[in-house]
Design an enzyme around this catalytic site. Structure first.
Site: not given
Lengths: 554, 554
Positions: B75, B73, B162, B194, B366-367, B442, B77-78
Site C-alpha cells: 500500500h 505490504h 497492517d 496496527d 482490511g484492519h 509539490d 502508506d507503506h
C-alpha cells in the site's frame, strides 16, 4: 382577455439536490407564500466564501405577490438567508415562538429593523391571501418545529418540514398524529417531505435515549464534565442540565451561539433551569471538579469554536485539566470528520477523557429513517409527492420508497432548484423552470464572487503567484526598470534564489527578443512573458503558478 | 574507550499520530533496518501539495548503518516514499513478490534504476546484520502482506504490519497463527501493532463476504455492471472476476492504477483470470449489456478518476448508459465523503442504478477490530507494547485495550514521530527524540514548500490578491506612472469598478501624503500603502486580500 387557467405552483428555489438552503415557493394566482429561507455552507471549492444563499430573482420579479414567509423551525438551513432576503422583500414572517426568537437574534446581528414578525402556535390556523395555513407539531433536533398544511382552492399541500417521530420527546408535545391522520382522511393533493435519512433502514432513536447515556456517565464521573453539542439542540441542552441537576453539578455555558440560544430559550420558556444551577464560566474554579458541567459549542470541530480553543489552550475563560471528561454529543456532519478527529486527538493529548461517537451512544439524528417516513406517507396518503431536503441520491431513494408504498411513479416529482411543479384541476406536471441557484456571500459582498474569482482563488491556492513588473519607455519601448519578479505562495524564495534568478533571465530574453522584433504591443508582450515563464517553470519544477505580467509606461 | 551499553532502539519516523506515512527504524549497535517507507496524502490546509513524505534526516545522519528497507505490504502508506528515500539512501529492499512488483512499477515511474530488490516469502527467514528476520503471513486488503519478527540480541520485536484476521481469505493462505503462537511461547520483547480499527468492537468480516454480495447482485442484474474499488485490493478484484465468470460476463478494466495492478498481479500469479475473460475496454460495445463487467478506479470519488469521468461524461473510452448498474465497493476514507456523494448523485442523475455503502454490504475493512487485536495480543504476549498505525486517539485506545488484557501501563509506549524507545538488558524507556516530521512534495520540489508558502496560499485562496504598482523617479521620488491596481481572486472587477477606482484614490492619497512628508524609503511607503488599502477594503467590504505593493524606480 382570456380567462387564465387556475394554477397552483410549487417551486423549490433551494433544498433539492442539496441538504441546506431550504426555500419553497407556493403560488396561486396573485398570492405567493415562501416556506423557509435558509442558507447552506460553502463547498470546499468555494474558497473564501462565508455562506451561500438562494437566488431569489423569481421572488423579486413577483415581489407584489409575496404575502409572507413562513418558517418550519429555527435551523440555519431554514432561516439563515432571512436577513438577506428581507432586505430585498420586507414580507411578514410567521413562525413559532422559539423560531422567531432565534430569527430576532439574527436580525439584530444584521442590524435589520421594522420586520413584521408573527408568532404562531402548533395547532393554530391562519389565513394568508387565498391560502389557509395550519401549523402542526412535529419532532426534530430543535424545539418548536412544525409541519405546515396549506389549504388552497386546488387542494391541500402538506410540507412536513424536517421531522422525526419521537414518542418520548423532551418537553415538546408528541407529534400531532391526529392532525396528519385527519389531513390524510380528508385528502392531500401533494406532500413535500424530508429525505435526509431515507437511506437508513429502521427508526431514529428517541432524543431521550441520549439522556440515558448522560445519566450513566454523569453518575460515575468524578471530574469536570464538558459536553459539546449543537447550540440549537435545546432538548439536548435540557437533558444535560437535567443530568447536572440530578448529580449535583453547576452548569456553565461556553461559546457565543450556545450562550445566545440558551438565553433565548430560557427567556421564552423552552429551557427549565432550576435557580442557582447556571453559573458564570469564569466562576467554575470556585467549585470542586465533580460539581461542574460546561456546555459548549464545537461539536463539529470548527477551528474557532469554544471546544477547539479549549483543546488548543486558546480558550479565554477556562483551561482544560487532565482528567476532564469531554463528551462530544454529536456525529460529524459529512465533510467535518477530519476536523472532529483533530479535536479528539488534541483533547486526548491534553490528558482529557473523551467520549465520542465511536465509543458510546452520544447522539441521535433529528430526521426520520425509512420506517418513520413510511408512517408519514401512510398517514397523509397524498396524491402527488415531491421529495425535498436531500441530495439527488436521497430524492431518488425517497421516490423509490414512495413507489414501494404504492404511489405511481408519474405522481412523483423529483425537482431541481427552480423547477416549477404545476397543479390544475386536471392534473399535475412540470412547467417551465425559473431562475434559481447559488448566491455566494463573502464578507459584505453578496453575489460579487463568481466563477472567475473562484477559479483564480483555486489557481492561487495550488501553486501561488508570480508577478513580473517592467517599466518601459513609452516612446521607444526601451526597458527602463526591471524585470522584477515577486512571488507569493510559490517557493520559499530564500532557498530558491537560482530559480528566481533564472526566471528573471527568461523574462529578460523575452523582452530582448520582442525589442528585436519591434513588438511593443502590450498584450503580445505580456502573453510572451507568460508563455515563456510558464514553460520554463513547469519544465524545471512541474508547478504552474499564476503569472501576472505588469508593464508600466513612463 | 568506555564500553557502550548494549541498546536496541525503535524509532517510528512516521505512522504514529497519523494514519499513513509508515516508517519505523530498528537500530542495534551498528545496524539499522527500516520497516516500511510510506507516504501520506496532504491535509486540507496543505494547499497545492501532492504528497507528504517522512523526514529522514536521522537515517541520512546514520546512512552507513542502514542495512536494508523491509516492507510489510504494497500500500502507498507503506511503500509510497520509497522512490524519494532510495534516491538518498540506496539500501537493499526486501518484500514479498507482489509488494516488490508494485514497487518496481513505482520505481519505473520515478525513473529509478539499479535498486537492489530482494523477494522474500511468507514463512522465510533472513539475516540482515545482527538481526534475524522472519516474514509471517497475515491477512489484509492487499495480497501477500506479512508481519515481521525481528530477532535481536536483546530480544524479539514483532511488527504486525497492517492486518485483520480472515479465516476464509481469497487465494492467500490463512494468517500463520502457529508462528505467532510460537513467538509468543518463546517470548517477545516488544510488539508494534496496527491500531486503525481499535475503536470498533467485534470482528472485521471476511473478505469473502463481499463476494457473496457480488454473487447476489450479479445473479439478477440484466444490465452492464460497473464495479469501482481500490486498485490494490486484488482479492476484491478476484472476487469480481469470479462473479463475472460465474454469470457469463466479460471483464474490462478502467483507470490507470487499476490497469497497472491487474497487469502486475496477473503476471505474478496473484490473479486467476480464465482465458478469454479479459477484454479491452474499447470492445465492450460488441457484447450485450448483460455480458459486461467493468472494474474501475474512483471508489473514493477522486475527481480525475475513471469513475468520476464516467459520471461526468468525460471518460475517453466508454459512456454511461441509463440502467447501468454501478457498484461502489468501498467506504469513503474520512475526508472523502463529499466527493463520493457527488459522484453517486451524478451517476443517479445519468440514470444509473447505484449500489453503495448505505444500501448493501459493499465493503469490508482490511484492519483488525477489537476482538482480533485481543487475539493478537494474547497469542504474542509481548513484554512491551508500542501501538502504531493510528492517530493519537487510536494509539490511546489501543493502549487501553492492552491494559484491559493485563499489560502494565508502564510497559506501553505511546510514541510520537521521532520518539526513541530504547531497550537494554535492564528495561525500556524513552530516549532523546530525533528529528522527524513532514516533507511536502509539490511537483518536482521536495521540501521547498514550507509554512510561509502555505500561509500565503491560504491567504490568497480566501480573499485573493491586490497588486499595487507605482513607478517613481529615483532622484526626487515623484510618481512617474501609476498607481495601477491589479486584482485576482478578489472581486469581479467589471462589476466593481467603483471599488477599484476608490482603491486607487486611497493609494494616491498615501503617495501624496508621503511626498509631503518626504517619505521616500520604500519599506515605509509600501507599508503605508498596505495599511491604508487594507483598512479601506475591510471597512468597505469586510475582505482582507493579500496586498502586494511594488515600487519601480526609474
Amino acid at each position: 382577455m382570456s380567462k387564465a387557467v387556475e394554477k397552483l405552483k410549487i417551486i423549490p428555489l433551494g433544498g433539492v439536490n442539496e441538504i441546506g438552503k431550504n426555500i419553497t415557493v407556493i403560488e396561486y394566482m396573485d398570492d405567493i407564500i415562501v416556506i423557509d429561507c435558509g442558507l447552506i455552507f460553502p463547498e470546499d471549492e468555494m474558497l473564501g466564501i462565508d455562506v451561500v444563499i438562494p437566488d431569489i430573482t423569481y421572488l423579486l420579479k413577483n415581489r407584489d405577490k409575496v404575502k409572507s414567509i413562513v418558517l418550519t423551525h429555527g435551523h440555519e438551513d431554514h432561516i439563515g438567508a432571512l436577513p438577506y432576503v428581507l432586505r430585498k422583500i420586507n414580507a411578514p414572517v410567521y413562525g413559532t415562538k422559539l423560531t422567531l426568537g432565534l430569527v430576532e437574534n439574527k436580525l439584530k446581528e444584521h442590524d435589520l429593523k421594522d420586520i413584521n414578525l408573527n408568532v404562531v402556535k402548533a395547532g393554530q390556523s391562519i389565513k394568508i391571501g387565498k391560502f389557509k395555513l395550519e401549523f402542526i407539531r412535529t419532532s426534530h433536533s430543535i424545539a418548536d418545529s412544525v409541519a405546515i398544511a396549506i389549504h388552497t382552492p386546488l387542494g391541500t399541500i402538506l410540507h412536513t418540514g424536517d421531522f422525526k417521530i419521537d414518542y418520548t420527546p423532551i418537553k415538546d408535545d408528541v407529534m400531532d398524529f391526529h392532525k396528519f391522520s385527519e389531513l390524510g382522511k380528508n385528502g392531500v393533493l401533494v406532500m413535500l417531505a424530508d429525505s435526509t435519512n431515507v437511506e437508513r433502514p429502521g427508526y431514529t432513536m428517541s432524543e431521550s435515549t441520549v439522556g440515558q447515556t448522560f445519566n450513566d456517565i454523569f453518575m460515575s464521573a468524578k471530574q469536570r464534565i464538558i459536553v459539546a453539542t449543537f447550540a440549537s439542540n435545546i432538548h439536548r441542552v435540557q437533558q444535560i442540565i437535567n443530568a447536572a441537576v440530578m448529580f449535583g453539578r453547576k452548569v456553565a455555558v461556553s461559546g457565543r451561539s450556545m450562550v445566545n440560544v440558551v438565553n433565548v430559550s430560557k427567556e421564552l420558556g423552552y429551557l427549565d433551569i432550576p435557580d442557582g444551577t447556571l453559573i458564570d464560566i469564569k466562576a467554575i474554579d470556585k467549585y470542586p471538579d465533580n460539581q461542574i458541567v460546561v456546555i459548549t459549542t464545537g461539536s463539529q470541530g470548527e477551528p474557532m469554536s469554544a471546544l477547539s480553543r479549549l483543546a488548543s489552550s486558546d480558550h479565554r475563560k477556562m483551561e482544560l485539566k487532565p482528567g476532564d471528561l469531554v463528551f462530544i454529543s454529536a456525529t460529524p456532519i459529512p465533510g467535518n470528520e477530519k476536523m472532529v478527529s483533530k479535536v479528539i486527538n488534541q483533547l486526548f493529548k491534553k490528558g482529557a477523557n473523551v467520549i465520542y461517537e465511536a465509543l458510546a451512544d452520544v447522539h441521535v439524528s433529528g430526521h426520520a429513517c425509512q420506517e418513520e417516513l413510511k408512517l408519514m406517507h401512510c398517514l397523509v396518503k397524498p396524491k402527488y409527492f415531491i421529495p425535498v431536503h436531500g441530495e439527488f441520491r436521497h430524492l431518488k431513494q425517497h421516490s423509490e420508497l414512495a413507489q414501494n408504498l404504492g404511489m405511481p411513479k408519474e405522481n412523483i416529482f423529483i425537482a431541481d432548484k427552480g423547477s416549477v411543479i404545476e397543479f390544475t384541476k386536471d392534473g399535475a406536471g412540470f412547467g417551465k423552470s425559473v431562475q434559481a441557484g447559488n448566491i455566494l456571500v463573502d464578507g459584505l459582498g453578496v453575489g460579487d464572487v463568481g466563477n472567475i474569482v473562484l477559479r483564480d482563488r483555486k489557481h492561487l491556492s495550488e501553486d501561488g503567484l508570480i508577478v513580473v513588473v517592467v517599466t518601459i519607455n513609452k516612446e521607444n519601448g526601451q526597458v527602463l526598470a526591471g524585470p522584477d519578479i515577486i512571488s507569493r505562495g510559490f517557493v520559499y524564495v530564500r532557498e530558491s534564489e537560482d530559480l528566481m534568478e533564472e526566471s528573471r533571465s527568461v523574462v529578460r530574453e523575452v523582452l530582448i527578443e520582442c525589442e528585436k522584433n519591434n513588438i511593443t504591443d502590450w498584450t503580445t508582450l505580456k502573453s510572451n512573458i507568460k508563455y515563456a515563464l510558464r514553460n520554463y517553470l513547469y519544465e524545471k519544477i512541474k508547478r504552474n503558478p499564476m503569472i501576472l505580467p505588469i508593464i508600466m509606461e513612463v
